[in-house]
Design an enzyme around this catalytic site. Sequence first.
Site, PDB file in Angstrom:
ATOM      1  N   ASP A 232       7.562  -2.838  -8.892  1.00 44.44           N
ATOM      2  CA  ASP A 232       6.301  -3.456  -8.484  1.00 44.44           C
ATOM      3  C   ASP A 232       6.360  -4.967  -8.653  1.00 44.44           C
ATOM      4  O   ASP A 232       6.973  -5.466  -9.597  1.00 44.44           O
ATOM      5  CB  ASP A 232       5.167  -2.883  -9.347  1.00 44.44           C
ATOM      6  CG  ASP A 232       3.800  -3.164  -8.769  1.00 44.44           C
ATOM      7  OD1 ASP A 232       3.710  -3.537  -7.582  1.00 44.44           O
ATOM      8  OD2 ASP A 232       2.804  -3.013  -9.505  1.00 44.44           O
TER       9      ASP A 232
ATOM     10  N   ASN B 132       2.096   4.209   1.016  1.00 43.23           N
ATOM     11  CA  ASN B 132       2.494   2.920   1.586  1.00 43.23           C
ATOM     12  C   ASN B 132       2.327   2.847   3.098  1.00 43.23           C
ATOM     13  O   ASN B 132       2.392   1.748   3.683  1.00 43.23           O
ATOM     14  CB  ASN B 132       3.944   2.587   1.220  1.00 43.23           C
ATOM     15  CG  ASN B 132       4.114   2.143  -0.221  1.00 43.23           C
ATOM     16  OD1 ASN B 132       5.216   2.231  -0.775  1.00 43.23           O
ATOM     17  ND2 ASN B 132       3.043   1.682  -0.857  1.00 43.23           N
TER      18      ASN B 132
END
Length: 256
Positions: A36, A84
């Site tokens: 991340d 996503n």
Amino acid sequence: MAAMILSRHKLSREAASMPDAGGHSALPRHVAIIMDGNGRWAKARRLPRIAGHRAGAEAVRRTLRAASKLGIDCITLYAFSSENWKRPEQEIADLTGLMKQFIRAELDEIHRGNIRLRIIGDHRAFEPEAAAMVDAAVEKTAGNTGATLVVALNYGSQDELTRVMRSLAERVRSGDLDPQAITPDIIAAELDTADLPPLDLLIRTSGEQRLSNFLLWQAAYAELYFTETLWPDFDEAALAAAVASYAERDRRFGGL
């Protein structure tokens, strides 16, 4: 500073694999990473998001080499979640392009390193060329006997568990499985990770402290490690620090 961290924490594979008083190894056998912070890394530098993803791909290369040096048997990377797809089409196209570029650039080295590539999730949801390249990479490395690199593509743990429940329900309906015979081991055998070592350590970069639908079942007794380091800045010293933290944990698995 990085050299000092490595010299302090880097253990030989033989020494690190020796069990502690509780019978647990100081070296995690299976490490998973939620990678991340690519976007924030790029934003801080006033760069487009794709620049952060490119830098993140370099961090993957560094981390794989560092994991190999430490002697980690299995590393799982959360590359693309089932959520996503909500991102802009251009970003998805950029990520798909990076995935293909990574395979072209790194597959031969991965294969020479005797590393087996595994995919969890449904990578066939990507455009046909990318999906075919992933299939070919998995097939090329299938016979390798060294460490395992697992890449989560179009993966979501809730989806994984839903698929498992449907499969078990079908077996019950067909009379092949007694509901009373369903145990955690039966469920684990149906997961995408069924042939992998149990998850020991889960790392998340960028300071966020949540699992984001990643390996929810598998992480039940994994050690969690959160670092403020953004993924593009993650390196050998950062991995060594996470492993050193793991080595200091007292893993009781619900016991005393």
